[in-house]
Design a protein around this motif. Structure first.
Motif, mmCIF file in Angstrom:
data_model
loop_
_atom_site.group_PDB
_atom_site.id
_atom_site.type_symbol
_atom_site.label_atom_id
_atom_site.label_comp_id
_atom_site.label_asym_id
_atom_site.label_seq_id
_atom_site.Cartn_x
_atom_site.Cartn_y
_atom_site.Cartn_z
ATOM 1 N N GLY A 1 -60.972 -2.268 -47.840
ATOM 2 C CA GLY A 1 -60.013 -3.549 -47.665
ATOM 3 C C GLY A 1 -58.773 -3.601 -48.716
ATOM 4 O O GLY A 1 -58.299 -4.643 -48.546
ATOM 5 N N TYR A 2 -58.451 -2.367 -49.242
ATOM 6 C CA TYR A 2 -57.620 -2.479 -50.319
ATOM 7 C C TYR A 2 -56.411 -1.463 -49.799
ATOM 8 O O TYR A 2 -55.971 -0.921 -50.801
ATOM 9 C CB TYR A 2 -57.977 -2.174 -51.797
ATOM 10 N N TRP B 1 -53.479 -5.073 -48.052
ATOM 11 C CA TRP B 1 -53.863 -5.722 -49.262
ATOM 12 C C TRP B 1 -52.490 -5.589 -50.371
ATOM 13 O O TRP B 1 -52.391 -6.672 -51.296
ATOM 14 C CB TRP B 1 -54.989 -5.087 -49.879
ATOM 15 N N SER C 1 -65.120 -11.360 -52.548
ATOM 16 C CA SER C 1 -64.720 -10.794 -50.963
ATOM 17 C C SER C 1 -66.233 -9.986 -50.644
ATOM 18 O O SER C 1 -66.838 -9.227 -51.458
ATOM 19 C CB SER C 1 -63.726 -10.100 -50.795
ATOM 20 N N ILE D 1 -63.936 -6.578 -45.695
ATOM 21 C CA ILE D 1 -62.770 -6.935 -44.938
ATOM 22 C C ILE D 1 -63.133 -7.903 -43.857
ATOM 23 O O ILE D 1 -61.930 -8.374 -43.144
ATOM 24 C CB ILE D 1 -61.900 -5.641 -44.207
ATOM 25 N N ASP D 2 -64.424 -8.114 -43.333
ATOM 26 C CA ASP D 2 -64.618 -8.825 -42.319
ATOM 27 C C ASP D 2 -64.946 -10.230 -42.928
ATOM 28 O O ASP D 2 -64.995 -11.277 -42.176
ATOM 29 C CB ASP D 2 -65.975 -8.355 -41.515
ATOM 30 N N HIS E 1 -61.302 -12.639 -47.739
ATOM 31 C CA HIS E 1 -60.857 -11.414 -48.180
ATOM 32 C C HIS E 1 -59.330 -11.568 -48.286
ATOM 33 O O HIS E 1 -58.721 -11.092 -48.980
ATOM 34 C CB HIS E 1 -61.510 -10.249 -47.474
ATOM 35 N N TRP E 2 -58.767 -12.109 -47.082
ATOM 36 C CA TRP E 2 -57.448 -12.258 -46.626
ATOM 37 C C TRP E 2 -56.768 -13.573 -47.137
ATOM 38 O O TRP E 2 -55.672 -13.685 -47.050
ATOM 39 C CB TRP E 2 -57.146 -11.715 -45.169
#
Length: 108
Positions: A31-32, A36, A72, A75-76, A80-81
């Motif tokens: 997720g980076y 990101w 986090s 990514i789900d 995270h976002w």
């Protein structure tokens, strides 16, 4: 704790770290990736100083890391976002917080 070349010679754990990283998914898979990096740049531009150092009265220290306030879980994870769940930190503060989160079982 020193992390220079002499420390590496005395502490062969650096080899373990490389093996661990070899089995770890890529930064993008964790997720980076590009998304990101854009969020990270926005956060550091908006908050260029370490939030922990400022709160602790250590003065203005440049931030170079972006941290999830609530760790986090991938990514789900909606956190995270969430840019409100991010804080700008210097490397020592980020390392300290990450270690604390790991010891508390909040992160992998």
């Amino acid at each position: 704790m020193k992390h220079g070349p002499r420390w590496r010679m005395k502490n062969p754990a650096g080899r373990f770290g490389r093996r661990f990283d070899a089995n770890r998914p890529s930064a993008a898979r964790r997720g980076y990736g590009r998304r990101w990096q854009r969020i990270r740049q926005r956060k550091l531009k908006a908050n260029p100083l370490c939030q922990h150092c400022l709160a602790d009265g250590r003065g203005p220290v440049p931030a170079n890391e972006v941290d999830h306030i609530i760790p986090s879980q991938g990514i789900d994870d909606p956190n995270h976002w969430d840019e409100d769940n991010l804080q700008s930190l210097c490397k020592p503060c980020h390392s300290r917080k990450t270690l604390s989160d790991m010891r508390a079982g909040l992160t992998r």
